[in-house]
Design a protein around this motif. Structure first.
Motif, PDB file in Angstrom:
ATOM      1  N   LYS A 125       6.479   0.856  11.864  1.00 29.15           N
ATOM      2  CA  LYS A 125       7.749   1.184  11.215  1.00 29.15           C
ATOM      3  C   LYS A 125       8.780   0.067  11.370  1.00 29.15           C
ATOM      4  O   LYS A 125       9.543  -0.218  10.437  1.00 29.15           O
ATOM      5  CB  LYS A 125       8.299   2.487  11.790  1.00 29.15           C
ATOM      6  CG  LYS A 125       7.493   3.720  11.385  1.00 29.15           C
ATOM      7  CD  LYS A 125       8.135   4.991  11.897  1.00 29.15           C
ATOM      8  CE  LYS A 125       7.339   6.214  11.441  1.00 29.15           C
ATOM      9  NZ  LYS A 125       7.956   7.479  11.917  1.00 29.15           N
ATOM     10  N   VAL A 172       1.909   0.504   8.838  1.00 31.80           N
ATOM     11  CA  VAL A 172       1.241   0.115  10.083  1.00 31.80           C
ATOM     12  C   VAL A 172       2.201   0.170  11.254  1.00 31.80           C
ATOM     13  O   VAL A 172       1.877   0.683  12.322  1.00 31.80           O
ATOM     14  CB  VAL A 172       0.652  -1.309   9.949  1.00 31.80           C
ATOM     15  CG1 VAL A 172      -0.022  -1.729  11.256  1.00 31.80           C
ATOM     16  CG2 VAL A 172      -0.329  -1.374   8.788  1.00 31.80           C
ATOM     17  N   GLY A 187       2.881   7.693   3.920  1.00 29.12           N
ATOM     18  CA  GLY A 187       3.272   7.282   5.271  1.00 29.12           C
ATOM     19  C   GLY A 187       2.142   6.673   6.068  1.00 29.12           C
ATOM     20  O   GLY A 187       2.376   5.865   6.981  1.00 29.12           O
ATOM     21  N   SER A 188       0.896   7.029   5.724  1.00 27.27           N
ATOM     22  CA  SER A 188      -0.252   6.496   6.471  1.00 27.27           C
ATOM     23  C   SER A 188      -0.450   5.000   6.235  1.00 27.27           C
ATOM     24  O   SER A 188      -1.158   4.333   6.987  1.00 27.27           O
ATOM     25  CB  SER A 188      -1.524   7.247   6.069  1.00 27.27           C
ATOM     26  OG  SER A 188      -1.839   7.008   4.699  1.00 27.27           O
ATOM     27  N   ALA A 189       0.168   4.476   5.189  1.00 26.96           N
ATOM     28  CA  ALA A 189       0.031   3.048   4.887  1.00 26.96           C
ATOM     29  C   ALA A 189       0.914   2.178   5.772  1.00 26.96           C
ATOM     30  O   ALA A 189       0.682   0.978   5.898  1.00 26.96           O
ATOM     31  CB  ALA A 189       0.382   2.791   3.422  1.00 26.96           C
ATOM     32  N   PRO A 201      -4.817  10.490   1.135  1.00 27.29           N
ATOM     33  CA  PRO A 201      -3.924   9.952   2.179  1.00 27.29           C
ATOM     34  C   PRO A 201      -2.463   9.996   1.751  1.00 27.29           C
ATOM     35  O   PRO A 201      -2.134   9.799   0.586  1.00 27.29           O
ATOM     36  CB  PRO A 201      -4.417   8.515   2.343  1.00 27.29           C
ATOM     37  CG  PRO A 201      -5.089   8.178   1.056  1.00 27.29           C
ATOM     38  CD  PRO A 201      -5.716   9.457   0.587  1.00 27.29           C
ATOM     39  N   SER A 202      -1.584  10.251   2.704  1.00 29.11           N
ATOM     40  CA  SER A 202      -0.154  10.287   2.425  1.00 29.11           C
ATOM     41  C   SER A 202       0.402   8.868   2.404  1.00 29.11           C
ATOM     42  O   SER A 202      -0.161   7.961   3.039  1.00 29.11           O
ATOM     43  CB  SER A 202       0.576  11.102   3.500  1.00 29.11           C
ATOM     44  OG  SER A 202       0.479  10.454   4.754  1.00 29.11           O
ATOM     45  N   ARG A 251       0.831  -1.201   0.000  1.00 27.06           N
ATOM     46  CA  ARG A 251       0.000   0.000   0.000  1.00 27.06           C
ATOM     47  C   ARG A 251       0.871   1.258   0.000  1.00 27.06           C
ATOM     48  O   ARG A 251       0.593   2.224  -0.712  1.00 27.06           O
ATOM     49  CB  ARG A 251      -0.913  -0.025   1.217  1.00 27.06           C
ATOM     50  CG  ARG A 251      -1.861   1.153   1.300  1.00 27.06           C
ATOM     51  CD  ARG A 251      -2.751   1.052   2.529  1.00 27.06           C
ATOM     52  NE  ARG A 251      -3.518   2.255   2.719  1.00 27.06           N
ATOM     53  CZ  ARG A 251      -4.641   2.541   2.085  1.00 27.06           C
ATOM     54  NH1 ARG A 251      -5.117   1.686   1.206  1.00 27.06           N
ATOM     55  NH2 ARG A 251      -5.280   3.661   2.312  1.00 27.06           N
ATOM     56  N   TRP A 252       1.947   1.235   0.779  1.00 27.06           N
ATOM     57  CA  TRP A 252       2.872   2.375   0.841  1.00 27.06           C
ATOM     58  C   TRP A 252       3.496   2.637  -0.528  1.00 27.06           C
ATOM     59  O   TRP A 252       3.568   3.785  -0.978  1.00 27.06           O
ATOM     60  CB  TRP A 252       3.965   2.097   1.871  1.00 27.06           C
ATOM     61  CG  TRP A 252       5.137   3.036   1.777  1.00 27.06           C
ATOM     62  CD1 TRP A 252       5.234   4.297   2.295  1.00 27.06           C
ATOM     63  CD2 TRP A 252       6.378   2.795   1.098  1.00 27.06           C
ATOM     64  NE1 TRP A 252       6.445   4.856   1.994  1.00 27.06           N
ATOM     65  CE2 TRP A 252       7.173   3.954   1.254  1.00 27.06           C
ATOM     66  CE3 TRP A 252       6.892   1.713   0.390  1.00 27.06           C
ATOM     67  CZ2 TRP A 252       8.454   4.054   0.710  1.00 27.06           C
ATOM     68  CZ3 TRP A 252       8.152   1.810  -0.150  1.00 27.06           C
ATOM     69  CH2 TRP A 252       8.928   2.965   0.013  1.00 27.06           C
TER      70      TRP A 252
END
Length: 452
Positions: free
Chosen positions: A250, A248, A244-246, A241-242, A105-106
């Motif tokens: 780090k 979950v 980074g929001s993908a 959405p950005s 997703r990211w």
């Protein structure tokens, strides 16, 4: 032996018909047909325990060459290809871990933002991404996540997701043809005939790259006018959405990325290190599970066990054709028709593979053809490698022509339908069938130039 041959063919035909009809889950179809092969063909008609053992092929798992083969090709044999099954299982575990960490997703959101969410550049970018990801990850998994993200982006950008999904499916199958681990047929061909990741990349990879350029141009002209946003409501790009929001978690994201990179390195170098794809699959799976922590059980349960069982039954049924001599007879027919001419053999194999794979799943077709091209090469004295690359390209690309030709097609169209965008046979074939014909023709010409 004649009775055994007839029954083996009948079982094989029943299996293929049942897979195409899709009334019963395909893993039960192949397992039941595999059981019929073992009991009726090998047991009752042939009275051969040897045929049963050679087809089940358990002995190879216990040999050193199955796990480590320095300076030589991996051990090859007929029957159930356990190296393929173990490797695919390991890749499934790795991909499940990556998905839970938000990797796919990211990546999709990052590339969408890079082209400022413009539909046509997004179409081209996602086609290229589908091809590149499918070089290292099973095309089924690539389309599963890519189609889902495409539907989500289409809602935000007010565009029809179907053109993007159709082009992504084709490019995923094409990208998968360029490496050994990209598409299930290639995994079967590589592990059965002892070819490596590098062997595929240097041969089918170059051809697939040239074809990808043609395909991107083709789908650009086919779909560019259909990638127009709905102007009835303006899109607020700041609300999107950005990337980074993908992510979950780090830590999990970083670990998944490292495991993926390590898997690529191991696959690229396994001919030099002597590590077989079976041990690479085990190592990848073990590291993923160890680093998953409390999510270990969720990762394990996310494995597509149905596909693995499907492979087991499939290999047994094809083993029935091989043990009874049917596949050798087919190889002799192709040899007689071609008159021993390599160019004619290539033309027959690539077009028969492409057309057949358009209507039946390319995985069982590839598994059936491997012993045929092996026998053909031995009988006619032609290079086995040339026939292998021809088979890989024909099955991988031919499967793109119809919605049922490859597993990635079924997954992509299913995702679209579940989200309110059903894709009819007519719409699918109108876009993808001509592309298949063009690309297969290019592949055939390139094989003629390079190898004949």
């Amino acid at each position: 032996m004649l009775a055994a041959q007839i029954v083996a063919v009948i079982v094989f035909v029943i299996m293929f018909v049942m897979i195409v009809l899709d009334r019963i889950e395909r893993q039960w179809v192949t397992l039941l047909c595999g059981l019929a092969t073992l009991v009726v063909v090998f047991g009752i008609l042939m009275h051969s325990g040897t045929a049963i053992m050679e087809t089940l092929n358990f002995r190879t798992v216990g040999t050193g060459a199955f796990w480590y083969a320095p300076g030589s090709a991996e051990e090859t044999s007929s029957g159930v290809n356990w190296a393929t099954i173990i490797f695919i299982a390991g890749m499934m575990i790795m991909v499940e871990g990556m998905a839970r960490a938000g990797f796919f997703r990211w990546l999709c959101m990052l590339l969408a933002k890079a082209v400022n969410y413009k539909p046509v550049p997004l179409l081209v970018t996602f086609m290229i991404m589908a091809a590149v990801l499918s070089m290292f990850i099973d095309s089924i998994t690539v389309i599963l996540f890519l189609a889902a993200v495409t539907v989500e982006l289409s809602k935000l950008l007010r565009i029809d997701p179907v053109p993007m999904i159709l082009s992504e499916i084709f490019c995923a199958n094409l990208g998968g043809s360029s490496t050994m681990c990209g598409d299930p047929p290639n995994i079967i061909i590589g592990t059965s005939l002892g070819y490596t990741f590098s062997d595929f990349f240097k041969n089918t990879g170059l051809i697939a790259l040239i074809c990808l350029v043609v395909v991107v141009i083709y789908f650009y002209f086919v779909f560019r006018k259909k990638m127009v946003p709905d102007e009835s409501e303006a899109v607020d790009y700041t609300s999107l959405p950005s990337p980074g929001s993908a992510i979950v978690n780090k830590r999990s994201f970083g670990i998944s990325a490292c495991i993926f990179a390590a898997a690529i390195v191991l696959l690229v170098t396994h001919a030099r290190t002597g590590l077989t794809v079976a041990i690479i699959g085990v190592v990848i799976a073990a590291v993923t599970l160890i680093t998953s922590g409390k999510n270990m059980i969720k990762v394990v349960t996310g494995i597509d066990y149905k596909t693995l069982l499907f492979f087991v039954g499939l290999f047994i049924v094809v083993g029935g054709l091989e043990q009874t001599g049917i596949l050798e007879l087919l190889a002799n027919v192709i040899g007689r028709v071609s008159g021993g001419n390599l160019m004619v053999m290539v033309a027959i194999i690539i077009w028969v593979s492409a057309i057949a794979s358009a209507f039946v799943d390319n995985i069982p077709f590839a598994a059936t053809m491997i012993p045929i091209i092996r026998s053909l090469a031995a009988a006619q004295g032609v290079p086995l490698a040339t026939l292998a690359w021809t088979l890989a390209l024909g099955t991988d690309i031919g499967g793109s022509a119809t919605p049922i030709g490859a597993s990635a097609n079924v997954v992509g169209t299913s995702v679209a339908a579940k989200n309110g965008h059903p894709i009819s046979w007519g719409r699918y074939c109108k876009a993808s069938a001509p592309a298949m014909v063009i690309v297969v023709a290019i592949c055939m010409v390139m094989i003629f130039v390079r190898y004949c």
